[in-house]
Write an enzyme that holds these catalytic residues in place. Structure first.
Site, PDB file in Angstrom:
ATOM      1  CE  LYS A 148      -1.621   1.834   3.775  1.00 38.73           C
ATOM      2  NZ  LYS A 148      -2.323   2.170   5.008  1.00 38.73           N
ATOM      3  CB  CYS A 172     -18.599   2.027   5.813  1.00 37.00           C
ATOM      4  SG  CYS A 172     -18.905   0.262   6.011  1.00 37.00           S
ATOM      5  CB  CYS A 214     -26.263   1.408   8.826  1.00 35.49           C
ATOM      6  SG  CYS A 214     -24.894   0.253   8.994  1.00 35.49           S
ATOM      7  CB  CYS A 251     -25.034   3.957   4.633  1.00 34.31           C
ATOM      8  SG  CYS A 251     -24.194   3.135   3.267  1.00 34.31           S
ATOM      9  CB  CYS A 255     -25.345  -3.063   3.077  1.00 27.48           C
ATOM     10  SG  CYS A 255     -23.986  -3.482   4.182  1.00 27.48           S
TER      11      CYS A 255
HETATM   12  S1  SF4 Z   1     -25.140   0.015   5.251  1.00 25.01           S
HETATM   13 FE1  SF4 Z   1     -23.384  -1.321   4.911  1.00 25.01          FE
HETATM   14  S2  SF4 Z   1     -21.996  -0.093   3.657  1.00 25.01           S
HETATM   15 FE2  SF4 Z   1     -23.456   1.290   4.581  1.00 25.01          FE
HETATM   16  S3  SF4 Z   1     -22.482   1.996   6.484  1.00 25.01           S
HETATM   17 FE3  SF4 Z   1     -23.771   0.240   7.006  1.00 25.01          FE
HETATM   18  S4  SF4 Z   1     -22.361  -1.485   6.904  1.00 25.01           S
HETATM   19 FE4  SF4 Z   1     -21.365   0.181   5.789  1.00 25.01          FE
END
Ligand code: SF4
Length: 277
Positions: free
Chosen positions: A184, A252, A258, A261, A267
């Site tokens: 990396k 995340c 979530c 998100c 997900c």
């Molecule tokens: S929904 Fe899934 S991708 Fe989105 S923050 Fe939660 S764990 Fe991460």
């Protein structure tokens, strides 16, 4: 006589082949058997590892990535403001900039970006010569907030001495041989210091995100890198690390937000967390 002075004396008195042997032993990782791929070029690794061998678990990788990019537009993450690849002085000569970039990247493992940035910026006050000749306890004091500061101080001092005697590395293969540098860091160094995108650098945030959604259930950074490289055109590779790392810092997170998100509907991790028995 201080250790640094001894090393400098050894350098000044050595023949070219002796000098190469000293450098090889002191600054570079031990040579591995020919079977090992850790020091071969990424292009060679790619040519000997067909992509068909890598399981593609989600054909919508690009769509998912576009949604993450949209979320990333809404606000800046630490990586955008104080990412380790941003800690160098553009007014300094190119060799000094390369040293500062690699130093900052070497400080970053297991450490938050704002902490790495604070320590890397402190080191900008010192020249390569200063750091090569600095006593290790003094250097540790300057970077004490980063994790594994004792080992990192030693590696950075070694890098300064190597840079003085051999110059900063100019290729991925030269860079990854240095102690304290993994895939990396070597890829990010090539990208920032030479504007050469030779692969997608994978970090712990990216592994977490890719396994949760999932983009690919895979813990190996090298396998994940090869998978992502197969999904995107080369011209897109340079932005993927920063986009995903920022998403991992903002939403995340290890304890994910979530509710903020836009990937909740697809997900797997979210579904598992929100499925009642
Ligand atoms: S929904 Fe899934 S991708 Fe989105 S923050 Fe939660 S764990 Fe991460």
């Amino acid at each position: 006589m201080r250790q640094t002075q001894k090393v400098m004396l050894a350098f000044s008195e050595a023949t070219t082949s002796e000098l190469n042997e000293i450098l090889e032993h002191r600054f570079f990782k031990e040579k591995k058997s020919p079977k090992s791929k850790s020091k071969t070029s990424l292009s060679k690794q790619q040519s000997t590892a067909p992509m068909s061998a890598i399981k593609q678990e989600n054909s919508g990788t690009k769509n998912i990535y576009e949604i993450i990019k949209q979320m990333r537009l809404e606000r800046n993450a630490p990586v955008d403001l104080v990412g380790p690849q941003k800690c160098f002085d553009k007014d300094k000569d190119i060799e000094t900039q390369r040293f500062q970039i690699l130093t900052s990247l070497m400080l970053s493992p297991q450490t938050k970006d704002d902490v790495t940035s604070k320590c890397a910026n402190r080191l900008l006050e010192y020249t390569m010569n200063d750091i090569a000749n600095m006593d290790e306890p003094e250097l540790i004091k300057l970077i004490y907030e980063v994790n594994f500061n004792v080992t990192k101080a030693k590696r950075i001092k070694d890098l300064a001495q190597l840079a003085i005697y051999k110059g900063m590395p100019k290729t991925f293969e030269e860079t990854i041989k240095i102690k304290g540098v993994g895939e990396k860091i070597a890829l990010l160094y090539m990208q920032v210091a030479f504007q050469r995108v030779e692969g997608i650098p994978i970090d712990v945030n990216m592994i977490r995100i890719c396994n949760r959604i999932p983009i690919l259930k895979e813990k190996s950074p090298t396998k994940l890198r090869k998978f992502l490289e197969s999904q995107f055109e080369h011209k897109e590779w340079g932005e993927i690390n920063e986009t995903l790392v920022g998403f991992g810092q903002q939403i995340c997170l290890p304890k994910p937000k979530c509710d903020q998100c836009k990937l909740k509907d697809i997900c797997e991790y979210y579904k598992l967390q929100n499925t009642s028995d």
